[in-house]
Design a protein around this motif. Structure first.
Motif, PDB file in Angstrom:
ATOM      1  N   ARG A   1      -9.695  38.243 -42.103  1.00 56.58           N
ATOM      2  CA  ARG A   1      -8.357  37.668 -41.977  1.00 56.58           C
ATOM      3  C   ARG A   1      -8.330  36.517 -40.992  1.00 56.58           C
ATOM      4  O   ARG A   1      -7.668  35.505 -41.216  1.00 56.58           O
ATOM      5  N   ARG A   2      -9.060  36.653 -39.875  1.00 55.37           N
ATOM      6  CA  ARG A   2      -9.085  35.565 -38.890  1.00 55.37           C
ATOM      7  C   ARG A   2      -9.753  34.329 -39.484  1.00 55.37           C
ATOM      8  O   ARG A   2      -9.313  33.204 -39.263  1.00 55.37           O
ATOM      9  N   GLN A   3     -10.817  34.543 -40.265  1.00 54.02           N
ATOM     10  CA  GLN A   3     -11.464  33.396 -40.893  1.00 54.02           C
ATOM     11  C   GLN A   3     -10.525  32.713 -41.863  1.00 54.02           C
ATOM     12  O   GLN A   3     -10.485  31.489 -41.962  1.00 54.02           O
ATOM     13  N   ARG A   4      -9.769  33.496 -42.599  1.00 55.54           N
ATOM     14  CA  ARG A   4      -8.840  32.903 -43.565  1.00 55.54           C
ATOM     15  C   ARG A   4      -7.692  32.189 -42.873  1.00 55.54           C
ATOM     16  O   ARG A   4      -7.134  31.236 -43.392  1.00 55.54           O
TER      17      ARG A   4
ATOM     18  N   VAL B   1       0.059  40.987 -53.833  1.00 55.63           N
ATOM     19  CA  VAL B   1       0.704  39.719 -54.186  1.00 55.63           C
ATOM     20  C   VAL B   1       1.127  39.721 -55.650  1.00 55.63           C
ATOM     21  O   VAL B   1       2.210  39.245 -56.013  1.00 55.63           O
ATOM     22  N   ILE B   2       0.269  40.275 -56.528  1.00 52.79           N
ATOM     23  CA  ILE B   2       0.623  40.334 -57.954  1.00 52.79           C
ATOM     24  C   ILE B   2       1.866  41.189 -58.167  1.00 52.79           C
ATOM     25  O   ILE B   2       2.804  40.800 -58.888  1.00 52.79           O
TER      26      ILE B   2
ATOM     27  N   ALA C   1       1.129  30.675 -54.018  1.00 48.48           N
ATOM     28  CA  ALA C   1       0.683  31.791 -53.179  1.00 48.48           C
ATOM     29  C   ALA C   1      -0.304  32.677 -53.924  1.00 48.48           C
ATOM     30  O   ALA C   1      -1.339  33.095 -53.376  1.00 48.48           O
ATOM     31  N   LEU C   2      -0.009  32.980 -55.183  1.00 47.85           N
ATOM     32  CA  LEU C   2      -0.907  33.815 -55.971  1.00 47.85           C
ATOM     33  C   LEU C   2      -2.214  33.081 -56.268  1.00 47.85           C
ATOM     34  O   LEU C   2      -3.303  33.664 -56.190  1.00 47.85           O
ATOM     35  N   ASP C   3      -2.128  31.844 -56.598  1.00 48.73           N
ATOM     36  CA  ASP C   3      -3.317  31.053 -56.886  1.00 48.73           C
ATOM     37  C   ASP C   3      -4.210  30.933 -55.653  1.00 48.73           C
ATOM     38  O   ASP C   3      -5.434  30.941 -55.761  1.00 48.73           O
ATOM     39  N   ARG C   4      -3.607  30.826 -54.476  1.00 48.98           N
ATOM     40  CA  ARG C   4      -4.396  30.736 -53.248  1.00 48.98           C
ATOM     41  C   ARG C   4      -5.218  32.002 -53.030  1.00 48.98           C
ATOM     42  O   ARG C   4      -6.396  31.933 -52.631  1.00 48.98           O
ATOM     43  N   GLU C   5      -4.642  33.186 -53.292  1.00 48.91           N
ATOM     44  CA  GLU C   5      -5.383  34.422 -53.103  1.00 48.91           C
ATOM     45  C   GLU C   5      -6.538  34.532 -54.091  1.00 48.91           C
ATOM     46  O   GLU C   5      -7.657  34.910 -53.720  1.00 48.91           O
ATOM     47  N   VAL C   6      -6.283  34.191 -55.346  1.00 51.62           N
ATOM     48  CA  VAL C   6      -7.338  34.287 -56.350  1.00 51.62           C
ATOM     49  C   VAL C   6      -8.446  33.273 -56.073  1.00 51.62           C
ATOM     50  O   VAL C   6      -9.628  33.576 -56.210  1.00 51.62           O
TER      51      VAL C   6
END
Length: 1057
Positions: free
Chosen positions: A6-9, A893-894, A930-935
């Protein structure tokens, strides 16, 4: 581990933000890198630019033409340039100025001023008593000098270049005729300063043409000299130039091509304009003959009629260049009387017979100045628009005695392209291939002075001396130093033009004053009193003929020298250490470090002035400045270049950074010893030899300009402010017109909408029998009120539509009645009021138009993301590359996106269509991002993750395959587990695993493409469409490979089980 991920992201957005800031800074820096050139002709101008990504491009004007007329129309409240001004020349010839460059740098008594007045009698020229020049008197309130008019044109050219380059431009190279003298060149520089341009160089138009020719033929230039003659006949003048091309060795870049101007000849008044004026006079005579018995006025007395005749003469000259005859036609020439007359090419050639006789003149002048013959000329190339006249080519071909004339160069744009190449060379923002340019001085410059000599004991007389400073056809830019050795008190000297015998009597009258400047020196006697014990090395005057061909006196110095003997001293340990380090690095004292120290130089050998034969004892000396002075007495001075072989861009002998040299006291001088001497042993004293100590004293200079005084600073500031005010007025006018057009367009687009109507069946066959007006009426789009279209009625009430319609009608009526006197602010306020009133209605309509596409894209993205998550969870634990936290986050998120979509759709369904919607297209896009960023994060991780190494089982054995086994058999060979014999049946693949393998999507299908975004489906795709997307990036599978991955099952190996 999850916290670390999470910190890296979280750090990623910060890093990308820093990268974005750096890119923005680089882009903003590149926005100011463009440079421009202006080929300023008598009749028209061409503008070219160079910017990153656009090498050497001609600028198109507002009419999309590559050539813009040099015409300005000045009225009380507006200005026109280019083609717009050319059209205004017929309506208002007095306020339309053209060919005003012929008046630059000329006083009122110059023959060219009288010639201009005779050619264009409609212009009123007033006398300027301060500078003895003329002004254009447009009206009692409007008065402009030729420099101010040229400044307007240059400012207009910059606006064209900035619009074309889409960035601000300040640096420019401007072409000028080669025959421009010092006064004319300074006038162009002042005009550019009024326009706010930074002039990198004033380049001669013939030099720019030769540079363009050489740049595009670099491969044809070698060590063998090639002599090319360029014959340039433009609208106002004719110039013939002999250029030598060959490769030379340079210190910086080795062997490079070079052009050298060898000879120049010109005729100031021979050009296309004089031909057009003679045709105009001929047409005027024909028109007067047609009305001879009607007691009509002479057409020459009507400025508008003469302007029409000049335009027709220009057209007629162009057509007669390709046709044997043509009919001149002017509708309503004078008193609503039409004019029509036939003119043949023979008549045209008879009218200009004396002009054609002058065509060989510049050729002979160029050959004489180059000291060459026609046999040494390899090719004659035509340049300029007037060379298209057949008679000119015929006479020139006979004069040069060649088989044919070269036409392998763009006669109109060559100078502009060469000038913009030079602009890129001078600009620090571009790196271009070197091309050495050695221009030549057309008018020699000399220094004259008078001093008292003693011919006999007790008999004193005055002797007048002349020394050539820059000789004719000598190269420039160049710096020269002249030394006066016989003066110990204040004196004067004069800078004048040299021998102008190559000019004819009429050219000498047009040339103007042959005296440039009187230099009055103050402080010479005081400098001698200040250093009585020093030996005088003379008064040195430093001259500079820069790249623009403009002469300047940089400074005047009084130089003294003496020998200084230093007593031996024992060096300290630090001094010895410093000397040792200096000797290790080959050091002596650097020139920069000794800028304010003692100048211990040997006197350089100075060449005598050209053409001078001094009497015994005469010590006036002249030298070229080549390199910076050698500060250490132990180093010999560099050799001085001889003759005209001085390198381009020579350095001044003294410091040239603009700082005034100051007299330095002997006690403040730093001591300098010889270099290369090792330090003395410990305890041994070092004996320093006698050295020369140079003292430089600044001498006051007062310049008296004799040819044409420059504008005083206060007058120049007033002219700059005047042009800025006119530019601001034009911008305000354009802004008001833009606001009025925007308001009118908004009212029209909101009130009326046109819909296409289809023709009834069978009507197409009868269309050809219908008149044009009826045909237009059949297919005309019937106007319909936009507010009462179905899509607008659905989202608005009757009261809202009536309110908007009433406001639109009222504003339209106001615009027709009072709009002409409305200010820009009032128009913008009206437009803002209407937009605010219609904003809600338009917003609801636009949102409903976007819903289907956005919702379809969101459904596709949710389906693809769900498939990806399902495939990721089916990866075996040993090969799993995603953590449970990452997959849980994606699943969250989905689910949140599904829930938001369903809830928002349900809430939107409850609202009436006339209310503001809660389902917004921007919210849909935000959810998709937001969804595209996670994928995308998981995809990138899968793309760059290396497979884990598998642990080997010590008890595991693998049988050797038989020699006759096929490759497919080896691939399907199954190794039995421990404790089982080879004769036992191999473990069969479970049916469940095979079924899941077929249904499971391949992870490679979701690898991101470098060019497209996988998760933004194309418009029109169905929500349930789960067809794998095609990849455009590297590593993507081919279509045939994709079918195998998705449609065929692959036998699993034992290690995969």
């Amino acid at each position: 581990m999850a916290a670390t991920v999470r910190r890296q992201r979280q750090r990623r957005p910060v890093c990308w933000a820093l990268v974005a800031v750096l890119l923005t800074d680089l882009l903003s820096l590149s926005d100011t890198l463009a440079v421009m050139s202006v080929d300023l002709g008598s009749e028209s101008m061409k503008v070219a630019i160079v910017k990153p990504g656009v090498p050497m491009e001609i600028v198109l004007n507002k009419e999309s033409r590559r050539k813009t007329p040099v015409i300005v129309t000045l009225k009380e409240n507006e200005r026109f340039f280019g083609d717009s001004a050319a059209s205004m020349a017929i309506k208002n010839p007095k306020a339309t100025l053209r060919y005003f460059q012929h008046l630059l740098g000329k006083q009122a008594d110059n023959p060219h001023v009288a010639l201009y007045q005779a050619r264009f009698p409609e212009h009123e020229l007033t006398f300027d008593p301060q500078r003895q020049t003329v002004h254009f008197q447009i009206s009692p309130q409007l008065q402009f000098s030729p420099e101010e008019v040229l400044g307007m044109v240059l400012n207009y050219s910059r606006s064209l270049a900035e619009d074309f380059a889409e960035q601000p431009i300040k640096d420019a190279v401007i072409t000028v005729p080669v025959f421009f003298n010092q006064a004319e060149r300074r006038a162009v520089l002042q005009a550019a300063r009024m326009a706010g341009l930074k002039v990198l160089q004033l380049i001669n138009d013939n030099t720019a043409t030769a540079l363009s020719y050489g740049v595009f033929r670099r491969k044809d230039i070698n060590t063998t000299a090639q002599n090319i003659m360029f014959y340039d006949m433009g609208s106002g003048s004719t110039v013939c130039t002999i250029v030598t091309y060959q490769t030379v060795k340079t210190k910086e870049a080795g062997m490079q091509p070079q052009l050298q101007i060898r000879g120049v000849g010109f005729d100031r008044t021979l050009g296309g304009l004089e031909m057009e004026l003679r045709l105009r006079e001929h047409l005027a005579g024909l028109f007067n003959e047609q009305r001879k018995g009607q007691r009509a006025k002479d057409v020459r007395e009507n400025p508008r009629a003469m302007a029409k005749l000049l335009r027709e003469a220009n057209r007629l000259k162009t057509i007669l260049s390709a046709n044997a005859d043509h009919t001149a036609q002017i509708e309503g020439l004078l008193d609503d009387v039409d004019f029509k007359a036939k003119v043949t090419r023979v008549e045209f050639e008879e009218l200009c017979a004396d002009l054609f006789e002058r065509v060989p003149g510049p050729v002979q002048q160029a050959l004489q100045s180059a000291e060459m013959s026609l046999d040494e000329i390899e090719q004659v190339i035509l340049v300029g628009g007037a060379t298209r006249v057949p008679k000119v080519q015929e006479v020139l071909l006979k004069a040069v005695d060649k088989d044919e004339l070269g036409k392998n160069i763009n006669a109109d744009e060559a100078a502009a392209m060469g000038a913009v190449y030079q602009a890129a060379v001078l600009s620090k923002a571009f790196k271009v291939k070197p091309f050495v340019v050695r221009d030549a001085v057309v008018y020699p410059i000399l220094v004259e002075f008078t001093r008292e000599v003693e011919e006999e004991p007790g008999v004193h007389s005055l002797k007048h001396n002349k020394r050539v400073l820059f000789s004719r056809m000598g190269p420039y830019p160049q710096r020269k130093v002249i030394t006066f050795n016989r003066y110990s008190h204040d004196f004067n000297f004069h800078i004048n033009y040299g021998d102008l015998g190559f000019l004819g009597p009429e050219d000498l009258r047009v040339f103007g004053s042959q005296n440039l400047t009187t230099v009055k020196l103050k402080g010479v006697g005081d400098s001698f009193k200040k250093y009585p014990d020093y030996e005088s090395k003379g008064i040195k005057a430093h001259f500079n003929l820069d790249e623009s061909g403009v002469l300047s006196l940089d400074r005047v110095e009084s130089v003294f020298e003496t020998l200084v003997e230093d007593s031996p001293e024992e060096e300290s340990t630090l001094t010895k250490l410093g000397n040792t380090i200096s000797s290790l690095f080959g050091g002596g004292t650097t020139p920069d470090a000794k800028e304010n120290g003692t100048d211990t130089v040997q006197e350089e050998e100075e060449s005598p002035a050209e053409g001078s034969k001094d009497e015994p004892g005469e010590q006036v000396e002249l030298k070229e400045e080549a390199e910076a002075p050698v500060k250490d007495a132990s180093q010999p001075p560099p050799p001085e270049p001889k003759g005209d072989a001085a390198p381009e861009g020579e350095k001044a002998t003294e410091k040239e950074n603009g700082d005034k040299p100051e007299a330095q006291k002997p006690s403040e001088k730093a001591e300098a010893g010889p270099e290369g001497i090792p330090p003395a042993p410990e305890g041994e004293k070092k004996q320093k030899p006698a050295r020369k100590q140079r003292m430089v004293e600044e001498i006051g200079v007062e310049l008296v300009v004799l040819d044409l005084p420059d504008l005083p600073e206060d007058k120049l500031a007033q002219s700059v402010q005047k042009l800025q005010d006119l530019t601001l007025r034009d911008l305000e006018k354009q802004e008001r017109e833009k606001a009025a057009n925007s308001l009118e367009a908004f009212i029209f687009e909101t009130q009326v909408s046109r819909q296409e109507t289809a023709a009834p069946p069978g009507l197409h066959l009868a269309l050809w029998a219908l008149p044009l007006g009826l045909w237009v009426h059949v297919f005309a789009c019937p106007p319909q009120d936009k507010l009462y279209q179905p899509e607008y009625q659905e989202v608005s009430t009757e009261e809202q539509r009536e309110e908007i319609s009433g406001k639109l009608s009222a504003t339209s009526t106001w615009l027709e009645d009072e709009g002409f006197g409305a200010t820009t602010v009032m128009l913008k306020e009206k437009l803002a009021e209407l937009r605010k009133l219609c904003q809600g209605l338009f917003f609801r309509v636009e949102e409903r138009k976007k819903w289907p596409e956005r919702l379809s894209a969101l459904d596709n993205l949710l389906n693809h993301s769900s498939m990806f998550l399902k495939g990721a969870r089916l990866i075996p634990e040993m090969d799993q590359i995603f953590t449970e936290v990452e997959m849980t986050t994606l699943e969250k998120v989905i689910n949140e996106t599904w829930a938001w979509k369903n809830a928002t759709l349900a809430e939107q369904a409850k609202l009436p269509a006339t209310e503001k919607p809660v389902l917004l297209s921007k919210d849909i896009e935000a959810k998709m991002m937001a969804l595209d960023r996670e994928v995308q994060y998981l995809l990138n991780k899968a793309k760059f993750t290396k497979p884990r190494p598998r642990p080997k089982d010590k008890n595991e054995t693998r049988a050797e395959p038989p020699l006759n086994a096929s490759a497919s058999d080896q691939g399907e060979k199954v190794i039995p587990p421990a404790g089982q014999t080879e004769d036992a049946e191999p473990i069969s693949e479970p049916e469940k695993v095979e079924t899941e393998k077929v249904a499971q999507p391949s992870l490679s299908l979701f690898l991101p493409s470098e060019e497209t975004n996988l998760f933004l489906p194309k418009a029109g795709s169905e929500p349930g469409d789960t067809e794998p997307l095609e990849l455009g990036g590297p590593g993507a599978a081919e279509p045939e490979q994709k079918e195998q991955l998705t449609g065929q099952k692959r036998p699993l190996k034992n290690d995969e089980l």
